[in-house]
Write a protein that holds these residues in place. Structure first.
Motif, PDB file in Angstrom:
ATOM      1  N   ASP A  63      37.640  17.140  90.802  1.00  0.00           N
ATOM      2  CA  ASP A  63      38.561  17.624  91.824  1.00  0.00           C
ATOM      3  C   ASP A  63      39.590  18.570  91.214  1.00  0.00           C
ATOM      4  O   ASP A  63      39.879  19.632  91.784  1.00  0.00           O
ATOM      5  N   ALA A  64      40.135  18.210  90.054  1.00  0.00           N
ATOM      6  CA  ALA A  64      41.111  19.075  89.384  1.00  0.00           C
ATOM      7  C   ALA A  64      40.483  20.411  88.998  1.00  0.00           C
ATOM      8  O   ALA A  64      41.111  21.473  89.150  1.00  0.00           O
ATOM      9  N   ALA A  65      39.251  20.374  88.519  1.00  0.00           N
ATOM     10  CA  ALA A  65      38.566  21.613  88.147  1.00  0.00           C
ATOM     11  C   ALA A  65      38.325  22.494  89.369  1.00  0.00           C
ATOM     12  O   ALA A  65      38.503  23.718  89.313  1.00  0.00           O
ATOM     13  N   ALA A  66      37.938  21.889  90.485  1.00  0.00           N
ATOM     14  CA  ALA A  66      37.704  22.661  91.713  1.00  0.00           C
ATOM     15  C   ALA A  66      39.009  23.296  92.196  1.00  0.00           C
ATOM     16  O   ALA A  66      39.014  24.454  92.634  1.00  0.00           O
ATOM     17  N   LYS A  67      40.114  22.560  92.103  1.00  0.00           N
ATOM     18  CA  LYS A  67      41.413  23.112  92.513  1.00  0.00           C
ATOM     19  C   LYS A  67      41.842  24.238  91.583  1.00  0.00           C
ATOM     20  O   LYS A  67      42.384  25.251  92.039  1.00  0.00           O
ATOM     21  N   ALA A  68      41.607  24.080  90.278  1.00  0.00           N
ATOM     22  CA  ALA A  68      41.956  25.137  89.320  1.00  0.00           C
ATOM     23  C   ALA A  68      41.122  26.392  89.572  1.00  0.00           C
ATOM     24  O   ALA A  68      41.638  27.517  89.534  1.00  0.00           O
ATOM     25  N   LEU A  69      39.832  26.209  89.854  1.00  0.00           N
ATOM     26  CA  LEU A  69      38.965  27.353  90.157  1.00  0.00           C
ATOM     27  C   LEU A  69      39.428  28.072  91.417  1.00  0.00           C
ATOM     28  O   LEU A  69      39.488  29.304  91.451  1.00  0.00           O
ATOM     29  N   ALA A  70      39.800  27.323  92.437  1.00  0.00           N
ATOM     30  CA  ALA A  70      40.284  27.934  93.677  1.00  0.00           C
ATOM     31  C   ALA A  70      41.562  28.720  93.420  1.00  0.00           C
ATOM     32  O   ALA A  70      41.740  29.824  93.961  1.00  0.00           O
ATOM     33  N   ALA A  71      42.445  28.182  92.591  1.00  0.00           N
ATOM     34  CA  ALA A  71      43.686  28.889  92.268  1.00  0.00           C
ATOM     35  C   ALA A  71      43.393  30.188  91.522  1.00  0.00           C
ATOM     36  O   ALA A  71      44.009  31.234  91.805  1.00  0.00           O
ATOM     37  N   LEU A  72      42.437  30.142  90.582  1.00  0.00           N
ATOM     38  CA  LEU A  72      42.051  31.359  89.858  1.00  0.00           C
ATOM     39  C   LEU A  72      41.433  32.397  90.795  1.00  0.00           C
ATOM     40  O   LEU A  72      41.726  33.598  90.692  1.00  0.00           O
ATOM     41  N   GLN A  73      40.574  31.941  91.693  1.00  0.00           N
ATOM     42  CA  GLN A  73      39.958  32.861  92.647  1.00  0.00           C
ATOM     43  C   GLN A  73      41.024  33.506  93.535  1.00  0.00           C
ATOM     44  O   GLN A  73      40.991  34.717  93.769  1.00  0.00           O
ATOM     45  N   ASN A  74      41.963  32.713  94.018  1.00  0.00           N
ATOM     46  CA  ASN A  74      43.024  33.253  94.873  1.00  0.00           C
ATOM     47  C   ASN A  74      43.891  34.249  94.108  1.00  0.00           C
ATOM     48  O   ASN A  74      44.293  35.294  94.646  1.00  0.00           O
ATOM     49  N   ALA A  75      44.198  33.953  92.838  1.00  0.00           N
ATOM     50  CA  ALA A  75      44.994  34.865  92.015  1.00  0.00           C
ATOM     51  C   ALA A  75      44.248  36.163  91.772  1.00  0.00           C
ATOM     52  O   ALA A  75      44.833  37.259  91.828  1.00  0.00           O
TER      53      ALA A  75
END
Length: 82
Positions: A63-75
């Motif tokens: 879950d943490a990895a998926a949230k980090a990936l989403a944050a990177l994609q949004n950035a």
């Protein structure tokens, strides 16, 4: 025979018993909803969480990895829009 076979409902039955929570976890995972599965897992009694601690850690890490990936994609998308 009852010692060898356990019958429990499948899917999310909406209850708070351990069997209902396991069903909610399974249903959430089938939907790909790891945060919901973790939320149901957090509501399990302490002995059940201790027995499944490795799963809880692994699901939390995913879950943490998926949230980090989403944050990177949004950035990245935000940077491309500048």
């Amino acid at each position: 025979m009852q010692r060898f076979v356990t019958i429990r409902p499948t899917g999310d039955t909406g209850g708070n018993s351990p069997a209902a929570l396991v069903g909610a976890i399974e249903a959430a995972l089938k939907r790909g909803d790891v945060p919901a599965a973790l939320a149901a897992w957090d509501r399990l009694p302490e002995p059940a969480r201790q027995q499944s601690a490795a799963w809880g850690k692994q699901a939390g890490d995913q879950d943490a990895a998926a949230k980090a990936l989403a944050a990177l994609q949004n950035a990245a998308i935000a940077a491309l829009r500048k």
